[in-house]
Design a protein around this motif. Structure first.
Motif, PDB file in Angstrom:
ATOM      1  N   PHE A 189       0.943  -1.581  -0.094  1.00 41.78           N
ATOM      2  CA  PHE A 189       0.080  -0.184   0.304  1.00 41.78           C
ATOM      3  C   PHE A 189       0.451   0.952   0.130  1.00 41.78           C
ATOM      4  O   PHE A 189       0.699   2.328  -1.044  1.00 41.78           O
ATOM      5  CB  PHE A 189      -0.476  -0.213   0.956  1.00 41.78           C
ATOM      6  N   GLY A 190       2.159   1.004   0.863  1.00 39.45           N
ATOM      7  CA  GLY A 190       2.597   2.297   1.166  1.00 39.45           C
ATOM      8  C   GLY A 190       3.653   2.762  -0.269  1.00 39.45           C
ATOM      9  O   GLY A 190       3.037   4.037  -0.343  1.00 39.45           O
ATOM     10  N   VAL A 191       3.735   1.441  -0.782  1.00 39.03           N
ATOM     11  CA  VAL A 191       4.881   1.735  -1.875  1.00 39.03           C
ATOM     12  C   VAL A 191       4.157   2.297  -3.146  1.00 39.03           C
ATOM     13  O   VAL A 191       4.319   3.542  -3.730  1.00 39.03           O
ATOM     14  CB  VAL A 191       5.466   0.895  -2.590  1.00 39.03           C
ATOM     15  N   GLY A 192       2.755   1.934  -3.464  1.00 34.69           N
ATOM     16  CA  GLY A 192       2.375   1.930  -4.535  1.00 34.69           C
ATOM     17  C   GLY A 192       1.410   3.087  -3.913  1.00 34.69           C
ATOM     18  O   GLY A 192       1.244   3.729  -5.027  1.00 34.69           O
ATOM     19  N   LEU A 193       1.541   3.739  -3.250  1.00 30.34           N
ATOM     20  CA  LEU A 193       0.407   4.957  -2.865  1.00 30.34           C
ATOM     21  C   LEU A 193       1.563   6.087  -3.117  1.00 30.34           C
ATOM     22  O   LEU A 193       1.027   6.989  -4.246  1.00 30.34           O
ATOM     23  CB  LEU A 193      -0.358   5.138  -1.609  1.00 30.34           C
ATOM     24  N   VAL A 194       2.551   6.073  -2.959  1.00 31.30           N
ATOM     25  CA  VAL A 194       3.743   7.239  -3.002  1.00 31.30           C
ATOM     26  C   VAL A 194       3.580   7.084  -4.378  1.00 31.30           C
ATOM     27  O   VAL A 194       4.050   7.853  -4.713  1.00 31.30           O
ATOM     28  CB  VAL A 194       5.425   6.433  -2.144  1.00 31.30           C
ATOM     29  N   LEU A 195       4.319   5.785  -5.585  1.00 35.23           N
ATOM     30  CA  LEU A 195       4.817   5.522  -6.582  1.00 35.23           C
ATOM     31  C   LEU A 195       3.413   6.079  -7.872  1.00 35.23           C
ATOM     32  O   LEU A 195       3.916   6.614  -8.938  1.00 35.23           O
ATOM     33  CB  LEU A 195       5.436   4.352  -7.527  1.00 35.23           C
ATOM     34  N   SER A 196       2.061   6.147  -6.953  1.00 36.57           N
ATOM     35  CA  SER A 196       1.110   6.941  -8.111  1.00 36.57           C
ATOM     36  C   SER A 196       0.971   7.603  -7.807  1.00 36.57           C
ATOM     37  O   SER A 196       0.358   8.378  -8.524  1.00 36.57           O
ATOM     38  CB  SER A 196      -0.266   5.985  -6.915  1.00 36.57           C
ATOM     39  N   MET A 197       1.194   8.571  -6.363  1.00 37.91           N
ATOM     40  CA  MET A 197       0.951  10.024  -6.243  1.00 37.91           C
ATOM     41  C   MET A 197       1.595  10.599  -6.982  1.00 37.91           C
ATOM     42  O   MET A 197       1.997  12.072  -7.961  1.00 37.91           O
ATOM     43  CB  MET A 197       1.057  10.243  -5.174  1.00 37.91           C
ATOM     44  N   VAL A 198       3.507  10.448  -6.686  1.00 40.87           N
ATOM     45  CA  VAL A 198       4.211  10.708  -7.538  1.00 40.87           C
ATOM     46  C   VAL A 198       4.236  10.786  -9.456  1.00 40.87           C
ATOM     47  O   VAL A 198       4.839  11.858  -9.882  1.00 40.87           O
ATOM     48  CB  VAL A 198       5.689   9.702  -7.716  1.00 40.87           C
ATOM     49  N   GLY A 199       3.670  10.182  -9.829  1.00 41.20           N
ATOM     50  CA  GLY A 199       3.854   9.504 -10.894  1.00 41.20           C
ATOM     51  C   GLY A 199       2.452  10.320 -11.998  1.00 41.20           C
ATOM     52  O   GLY A 199       2.110  11.288 -12.919  1.00 41.20           O
ATOM     53  N   LEU A 200       1.230  10.798 -10.767  1.00 47.72           N
ATOM     54  CA  LEU A 200       0.129  11.752 -11.059  1.00 47.72           C
ATOM     55  C   LEU A 200       0.565  12.735 -10.900  1.00 47.72           C
ATOM     56  O   LEU A 200       0.053  13.857 -11.677  1.00 47.72           O
ATOM     57  CB  LEU A 200      -1.242  11.712  -9.590  1.00 47.72           C
ATOM     58  N   ALA A 201       1.237  13.468  -9.938  1.00 46.94           N
ATOM     59  CA  ALA A 201       2.210  14.716 -10.422  1.00 46.94           C
ATOM     60  C   ALA A 201       2.834  14.949 -11.373  1.00 46.94           C
ATOM     61  O   ALA A 201       2.686  16.461 -12.385  1.00 46.94           O
ATOM     62  CB  ALA A 201       3.145  14.885  -8.561  1.00 46.94           C
ATOM     63  N   TYR A 202       3.992  13.843 -11.397  1.00 43.75           N
ATOM     64  CA  TYR A 202       4.209  14.180 -12.952  1.00 43.75           C
ATOM     65  C   TYR A 202       3.578  14.644 -13.763  1.00 43.75           C
ATOM     66  O   TYR A 202       3.629  15.400 -15.543  1.00 43.75           O
ATOM     67  CB  TYR A 202       5.303  12.654 -13.138  1.00 43.75           C
ATOM     68  N   ALA A 203       2.406  13.583 -14.676  1.00 43.82           N
ATOM     69  CA  ALA A 203       1.424  13.991 -15.051  1.00 43.82           C
ATOM     70  C   ALA A 203       1.059  15.222 -15.506  1.00 43.82           C
ATOM     71  O   ALA A 203       0.576  15.198 -16.649  1.00 43.82           O
ATOM     72  CB  ALA A 203       0.872  12.582 -15.272  1.00 43.82           C
ATOM     73  N   MET A 204       0.801  15.649 -13.920  1.00 40.12           N
ATOM     74  CA  MET A 204      -0.447  16.706 -14.087  1.00 40.12           C
ATOM     75  C   MET A 204       1.361  17.981 -14.642  1.00 40.12           C
ATOM     76  O   MET A 204       0.139  19.271 -14.799  1.00 40.12           O
ATOM     77  CB  MET A 204      -0.711  17.058 -13.458  1.00 40.12           C
ATOM     78  N   ARG A 205       1.637  18.314 -14.531  1.00 44.81           N
ATOM     79  CA  ARG A 205       2.890  18.951 -15.509  1.00 44.81           C
ATOM     80  C   ARG A 205       2.054  19.667 -16.406  1.00 44.81           C
ATOM     81  O   ARG A 205       2.819  20.518 -16.477  1.00 44.81           O
ATOM     82  CB  ARG A 205       4.556  18.694 -14.892  1.00 44.81           C
ATOM     83  N   SER A 206       2.028  17.985 -16.873  1.00 43.59           N
ATOM     84  CA  SER A 206       1.650  18.570 -18.884  1.00 43.59           C
ATOM     85  C   SER A 206       0.342  18.389 -19.283  1.00 43.59           C
ATOM     86  O   SER A 206       0.157  18.880 -20.449  1.00 43.59           O
ATOM     87  CB  SER A 206       2.596  18.308 -19.250  1.00 43.59           C
ATOM     88  N   LEU A 207      -0.480  17.392 -18.240  1.00 39.72           N
ATOM     89  CA  LEU A 207      -1.989  17.197 -18.987  1.00 39.72           C
ATOM     90  C   LEU A 207      -2.898  18.229 -18.270  1.00 39.72           C
ATOM     91  O   LEU A 207      -2.799  18.939 -16.460  1.00 39.72           O
ATOM     92  CB  LEU A 207      -2.053  16.200 -18.584  1.00 39.72           C
ATOM     93  N   PRO A 208      -3.964  18.450 -18.282  1.00 38.29           N
ATOM     94  CA  PRO A 208      -4.731  19.141 -17.587  1.00 38.29           C
ATOM     95  C   PRO A 208      -5.407  18.242 -15.684  1.00 38.29           C
ATOM     96  O   PRO A 208      -5.339  17.433 -16.130  1.00 38.29           O
ATOM     97  CB  PRO A 208      -6.110  19.697 -18.786  1.00 38.29           C
ATOM     98  N   THR A 209      -5.411  19.196 -14.677  1.00 39.56           N
ATOM     99  CA  THR A 209      -5.573  18.632 -13.642  1.00 39.56           C
ATOM    100  C   THR A 209      -6.657  17.994 -13.505  1.00 39.56           C
ATOM    101  O   THR A 209      -6.571  16.540 -13.592  1.00 39.56           O
ATOM    102  CB  THR A 209      -5.017  19.523 -12.777  1.00 39.56           C
ATOM    103  N   GLY A 210      -7.775  18.010 -13.920  1.00 40.51           N
ATOM    104  CA  GLY A 210      -8.887  17.256 -14.411  1.00 40.51           C
ATOM    105  C   GLY A 210      -9.460  16.305 -15.127  1.00 40.51           C
ATOM    106  O   GLY A 210      -9.770  15.799 -14.627  1.00 40.51           O
ATOM    107  N   THR A 211      -8.689  17.091 -16.300  1.00 39.74           N
ATOM    108  CA  THR A 211      -8.102  15.187 -16.964  1.00 39.74           C
ATOM    109  C   THR A 211      -7.793  14.193 -16.784  1.00 39.74           C
ATOM    110  O   THR A 211      -7.812  13.602 -16.367  1.00 39.74           O
ATOM    111  CB  THR A 211      -7.927  15.554 -18.715  1.00 39.74           C
TER     112      THR A 211
END
Length: 104
Positions: free
Chosen positions: A35-57
């Motif tokens: 859970f902890g590792v998956g959560l951190v990696l998932s959030m880091v990836g989401l944050a990275y993607a949101m640098r170039s994609l619209p937040t809502g999308t």
């Protein structure tokens, strides 16, 4: 690249959500670590993607992937019943995610 990272992060959301259910209130070490590792990696990836994609999308796609995979896994392992309506609604989520990608 952002879309690939977002999809992987959505898969990791399903991993941590499933692990959270198996962690029994964090009393089981293995699922708690997953859970902890998956959560951190998932959030880091989401944050990275949101640098170039619209937040809502980005958020809607991330949640959609995570939700569909979590429910599908639960159905496949017998943790949740499979009904025609559930399948229709899961397909509606998939259609929404594809639509958001197509519009971007």
């Amino acid at each position: 690249m952002a879309w690939i990272v977002l999809v992987v992060s959505g898969v990791l959301e399903a991993v941590w959500a499933t692990a959270l259910g198996k962690a029994a209130g964090f009393s089981r070490l293995g699922p708690s670590i997953v859970f902890g590792v998956g959560l951190v990696l998932s959030m880091v990836g989401l944050a990275y993607a949101m640098r170039s994609l619209p937040t809502g999308t980005a958020y809607a796609v991330w949640v959609g992937i995570g939700a569909v995979l979590t429910v599908t896994y639960s159905m496949a392992t017998g943790g949740e019943s499979v009904t025609p309506l559930k399948v229709v609604f899961l397909l509606a989520i998939v259609g929404g995610v594809i639509g958001l990608k197509a519009l971007h």
